[in-house]
Design a protein around this motif. Structure first.
Motif, PDB file in Angstrom:
ATOM      1  N   VAL A  50      41.217  74.731  38.725  1.00 25.58           N
ATOM      2  CA  VAL A  50      39.826  75.180  38.813  1.00 25.58           C
ATOM      3  C   VAL A  50      39.740  76.667  39.123  1.00 25.58           C
ATOM      4  CG1 VAL A  50      39.521  74.727  41.287  1.00 25.58           C
ATOM      5  CG2 VAL A  50      37.558  74.526  39.734  1.00 25.58           C
ATOM      6  N   THR A  51      40.806  77.230  39.667  1.00 29.48           N
ATOM      7  CA  THR A  51      40.827  78.658  40.012  1.00 29.48           C
ATOM      8  C   THR A  51      41.327  79.534  38.865  1.00 29.48           C
ATOM      9  OG1 THR A  51      43.085  78.573  40.886  1.00 29.48           O
ATOM     10  CG2 THR A  51      41.298  78.064  42.426  1.00 29.48           C
ATOM     11  N   GLY A  52      41.600  78.937  37.720  1.00 26.22           N
ATOM     12  CA  GLY A  52      42.085  79.733  36.597  1.00 26.22           C
ATOM     13  C   GLY A  52      41.137  80.848  36.211  1.00 26.22           C
ATOM     14  N   VAL A  53      39.835  80.632  36.416  1.00 24.80           N
ATOM     15  CA  VAL A  53      38.858  81.673  36.076  1.00 24.80           C
ATOM     16  C   VAL A  53      39.025  82.891  36.981  1.00 24.80           C
ATOM     17  CG1 VAL A  53      37.170  80.085  35.085  1.00 24.80           C
ATOM     18  CG2 VAL A  53      37.086  80.577  37.527  1.00 24.80           C
ATOM     19  N   ASP A  54      39.515  82.683  38.198  1.00 23.95           N
ATOM     20  CA  ASP A  54      39.763  83.826  39.088  1.00 23.95           C
ATOM     21  C   ASP A  54      40.800  84.761  38.470  1.00 23.95           C
ATOM     22  OD1 ASP A  54      38.721  81.563  40.685  1.00 23.95           O
ATOM     23  OD2 ASP A  54      38.882  82.953  42.359  1.00 23.95           O
ATOM     24  N   LEU A  55      41.818  84.163  37.871  1.00 24.73           N
ATOM     25  CA  LEU A  55      42.843  84.960  37.205  1.00 24.73           C
ATOM     26  C   LEU A  55      42.253  85.687  35.999  1.00 24.73           C
ATOM     27  CD1 LEU A  55      45.793  85.760  37.242  1.00 24.73           C
ATOM     28  CD2 LEU A  55      46.338  83.673  35.977  1.00 24.73           C
ATOM     29  N   PHE A  56      41.387  85.013  35.250  1.00 26.21           N
ATOM     30  CA  PHE A  56      40.707  85.650  34.125  1.00 26.21           C
ATOM     31  C   PHE A  56      39.899  86.865  34.591  1.00 26.21           C
ATOM     32  CE2 PHE A  56      40.868  81.609  31.498  1.00 26.21           C
ATOM     33  CZ  PHE A  56      41.610  82.164  30.471  1.00 26.21           C
ATOM     34  N   TYR A 232      40.945  91.073  48.293  1.00 25.16           N
ATOM     35  CA  TYR A 232      41.517  89.730  48.442  1.00 25.16           C
ATOM     36  C   TYR A 232      40.836  88.991  49.597  1.00 25.16           C
ATOM     37  CZ  TYR A 232      45.036  86.497  50.404  1.00 25.16           C
ATOM     38  OH  TYR A 232      45.679  85.425  50.968  1.00 25.16           O
ATOM     39  N   PHE A 233      40.697  89.647  50.737  1.00 29.33           N
ATOM     40  CA  PHE A 233      40.067  89.001  51.891  1.00 29.33           C
ATOM     41  C   PHE A 233      38.568  88.794  51.672  1.00 29.33           C
ATOM     42  CE2 PHE A 233      43.898  90.512  54.192  1.00 29.33           C
ATOM     43  CZ  PHE A 233      44.271  89.295  54.741  1.00 29.33           C
ATOM     44  N   LEU A 234      37.915  89.724  50.993  1.00 26.84           N
ATOM     45  CA  LEU A 234      36.490  89.561  50.718  1.00 26.84           C
ATOM     46  C   LEU A 234      36.238  88.365  49.810  1.00 26.84           C
ATOM     47  CD1 LEU A 234      35.365  93.286  50.180  1.00 26.84           C
ATOM     48  CD2 LEU A 234      34.896  91.820  52.155  1.00 26.84           C
ATOM     49  N   GLN A 235      37.102  88.178  48.811  1.00 27.02           N
ATOM     50  CA  GLN A 235      36.941  87.032  47.920  1.00 27.02           C
ATOM     51  C   GLN A 235      37.166  85.725  48.668  1.00 27.02           C
ATOM     52  OE1 GLN A 235      35.833  87.263  44.747  1.00 27.02           O
ATOM     53  NE2 GLN A 235      35.704  85.025  44.779  1.00 27.02           N
ATOM     54  N   ILE A 236      38.108  85.718  49.584  1.00 24.53           N
ATOM     55  CA  ILE A 236      38.351  84.526  50.398  1.00 24.53           C
ATOM     56  C   ILE A 236      37.119  84.184  51.227  1.00 24.53           C
ATOM     57  CG2 ILE A 236      39.618  83.726  52.444  1.00 24.53           C
ATOM     58  CD1 ILE A 236      42.127  84.983  51.222  1.00 24.53           C
ATOM     59  N   LEU A 237      36.451  85.194  51.771  1.00 21.82           N
ATOM     60  CA  LEU A 237      35.246  84.959  52.562  1.00 21.82           C
ATOM     61  C   LEU A 237      34.099  84.436  51.702  1.00 21.82           C
ATOM     62  CD1 LEU A 237      35.292  88.100  54.903  1.00 21.82           C
ATOM     63  CD2 LEU A 237      35.766  85.734  55.540  1.00 21.82           C
ATOM     64  N   TYR A 248      36.405  71.328  44.722  1.00 21.25           N
ATOM     65  CA  TYR A 248      37.636  70.621  44.389  1.00 21.25           C
ATOM     66  C   TYR A 248      38.808  70.946  45.306  1.00 21.25           C
ATOM     67  CZ  TYR A 248      35.040  69.777  40.088  1.00 21.25           C
ATOM     68  OH  TYR A 248      34.085  69.400  39.188  1.00 21.25           O
ATOM     69  N   ILE A 249      38.825  72.138  45.890  1.00 23.36           N
ATOM     70  CA  ILE A 249      39.943  72.497  46.760  1.00 23.36           C
ATOM     71  C   ILE A 249      39.407  73.023  48.085  1.00 23.36           C
ATOM     72  CG2 ILE A 249      41.502  72.976  44.845  1.00 23.36           C
ATOM     73  CD1 ILE A 249      41.040  75.943  45.262  1.00 23.36           C
ATOM     74  N   SER A 250      40.243  72.955  49.098  1.00 24.06           N
ATOM     75  CA  SER A 250      39.857  73.422  50.431  1.00 24.06           C
ATOM     76  C   SER A 250      39.989  74.936  50.521  1.00 24.06           C
ATOM     77  CB  SER A 250      40.734  72.767  51.485  1.00 24.06           C
ATOM     78  OG  SER A 250      42.070  73.246  51.394  1.00 24.06           O
ATOM     79  N   VAL A 257      46.339  79.751  46.638  1.00 23.43           N
ATOM     80  CA  VAL A 257      46.331  80.016  45.200  1.00 23.43           C
ATOM     81  C   VAL A 257      46.012  81.486  44.935  1.00 23.43           C
ATOM     82  CG1 VAL A 257      45.238  79.464  43.003  1.00 23.43           C
ATOM     83  CG2 VAL A 257      45.697  77.647  44.643  1.00 23.43           C
ATOM     84  N   LEU A 258      45.030  82.022  45.652  1.00 23.57           N
ATOM     85  CA  LEU A 258      44.656  83.419  45.447  1.00 23.57           C
ATOM     86  C   LEU A 258      45.817  84.347  45.830  1.00 23.57           C
ATOM     87  CD1 LEU A 258      42.073  84.772  44.382  1.00 23.57           C
ATOM     88  CD2 LEU A 258      41.483  85.328  46.749  1.00 23.57           C
ATOM     89  N   THR A 259      46.554  83.978  46.849  1.00 22.34           N
ATOM     90  CA  THR A 259      47.732  84.760  47.232  1.00 22.34           C
ATOM     91  C   THR A 259      48.742  84.795  46.087  1.00 22.34           C
ATOM     92  OG1 THR A 259      47.441  84.168  49.567  1.00 22.34           O
ATOM     93  CG2 THR A 259      49.613  84.964  48.896  1.00 22.34           C
ATOM     94  N   VAL A 260      48.913  83.659  45.424  1.00 23.61           N
ATOM     95  CA  VAL A 260      49.824  83.595  44.279  1.00 23.61           C
ATOM     96  C   VAL A 260      49.332  84.517  43.162  1.00 23.61           C
ATOM     97  CG1 VAL A 260      50.700  82.108  42.428  1.00 23.61           C
ATOM     98  CG2 VAL A 260      50.650  81.270  44.786  1.00 23.61           C
TER      99      VAL A 260
END
Length: 360
Positions: A50-56, A232-237, A248-250, A257-260
């Motif tokens: 579901v996070t594939g769009v983040d990579l896009f 990175y931290f702003l997106q996590i927030l 779907y994910i915690s 995943v974002l760290t990866v």
């Protein structure tokens, strides 16, 4: 000294093979995630797709910045984006609308609902979000976010503010985070994210811009890395109150995943990601846009359910039939519609724009 990311010539435009491969991988993990929605047991292993769009979105931030630095005028950017996106998008909308009609008219799927002709017409604009019309297919929700980013970057380009893009966009990312953390239920916060949906993913796009600056070896190396970490931290927030991944994910899973993804991009800009480049990932990268657009409704509302009704095992229906069929259709759209129409449109739209400018 680190090896530079590999670049090859394709249609007279320098392409970065690692990014093509990343696009292919991102499209594939999104597709597998959507397939698994029909099998809750399998979803536990594929939900991170579901996070594939983040990579896009990170890739888009990188690529659009690079593209804008290689052109001379705003109309070039407009022509390039239109020629690249709309033929494939229109084909996908027409394809999906046709499948919806088949489902409703002949297979009895959602017979209580009329054929969504109005939705179909508005979806052709790619701006159906602002018309209050639902997306004809699931993946389209990201297109308005991409389009808003293109408009913002195009505006910065024509106003000669592109070099200040990060200085302008970072405050907007901070604003979004402040609103979600401290003023989420205030009318202004709701209106801000509703009217400017790019805000929910803006740190990802800004990260892409910053990664491009590292890749291009621009000055302020340390500052760019600090700003990337900040994004990175702003997106996590932003995760808990925006986007769709939180269904779907915690939060902790998203952080991992974002760290990866950020780690992958650091490997890329420092020339350490060549190992993902191979004929399969490059092929998937070339067809990724069409594959992303056509796979969801066709697969999980039409092909896989009907195959399962006929007694076909889910895994066979999804991965031995639906997956190759989607890839085949996406390849057909890419090589017989996207590539020829992009060349034709660019050639003729450039001529038209040149003629208009000369007349003026």
């Amino acid at each position: 000294m680190n090896a530079a990311p590999s670049v090859k010539k394709d249609d007279s435009i320098s392409r970065i093979r690692e990014l093509d491969s990343l696009r292919g991988i991102a499209a594939l993990i999104v597709l597998v995630f959507h397939f698994s929605l029909l099998n809750p047991g399998f979803l536990a292993f594929t939900k991170f797709g579901v996070t594939g769009v983040d990579l896009f979105f990170i890739i888009s931030g990188f690529v659009i910045t690079m593209s804008l630095e290689r052109i001379q005028s705003g109309y070039q950017f407009l022509v390039n984006r239109f020629s690249r996106l709309y033929p494939t998008y229109w084909t996908a909308v027409i394809f999906t609308f046709g499948i919806i009609c088949i489902n409703k008219l002949f297979l009895g799927f959602e017979p209580q609902h009329a054929i969504p002709t109005r939705d179909f017409l508005y979806n052709l604009t790619m701006f159906q979000y602002y018309f209050g019309v639902k997306d004809l297919d699931g993946p389209y929700w990201t297109m308005i976010i991409e389009m808003l980013f293109y408009l913002v970057m195009g505006y910065l380009f024509v106003t000669k503010s592109l070099k200040s893009a990060v200085a302008i966009l970072i405050p907007l990312t901070l604003l979004g985070t402040i609103l979600t953390e401290f003023h989420w239920f205030q009318p202004f916060s709701m209106a801000y994210f509703k009217n400017f949906p790019l805000a929910q993913s803006l740190p990802l796009f800004v990260s892409g811009i910053l990664f491009y600056r590292l890749f291009a070896k621009e000055r302020n190396f340390v500052l760019n890395i600090i700003l990337i970490i900040g994004c990175y931290f702003l997106q996590i927030l932003l995760f808990t109150k925006t986007g769709r991944a939180n269904y779907y994910i915690s939060h902790s899973e998203y952080k991992a995943v974002l760290t990866v993804y950020y780690g992958i991009f650091f490997l890329f800009v420092f020339g350490k990601l060549k190992f993902i480049v191979n004929p399969i990932t490059l092929f998937l990268g070339r067809i990724s846009f069409a594959l992303y657009l056509i796979h969801q409704y066709f697969s999980i509302y039409f092909l896989i359910p009907n195959l399962m009704k006929w007694g076909v095992n889910y895994y066979i229906a999804a991965f031995l039939i639906a997956l190759p069929v989607c890839i085949l259709i996406a390849a057909g759209i890419t090589f017989f519609i996207e590539k020829p129409s992009e060349k034709w449109l660019k050639r003729n739209l450039y001529r038209l724009m040149d003629a208009i400018i000369i007349k003026k």
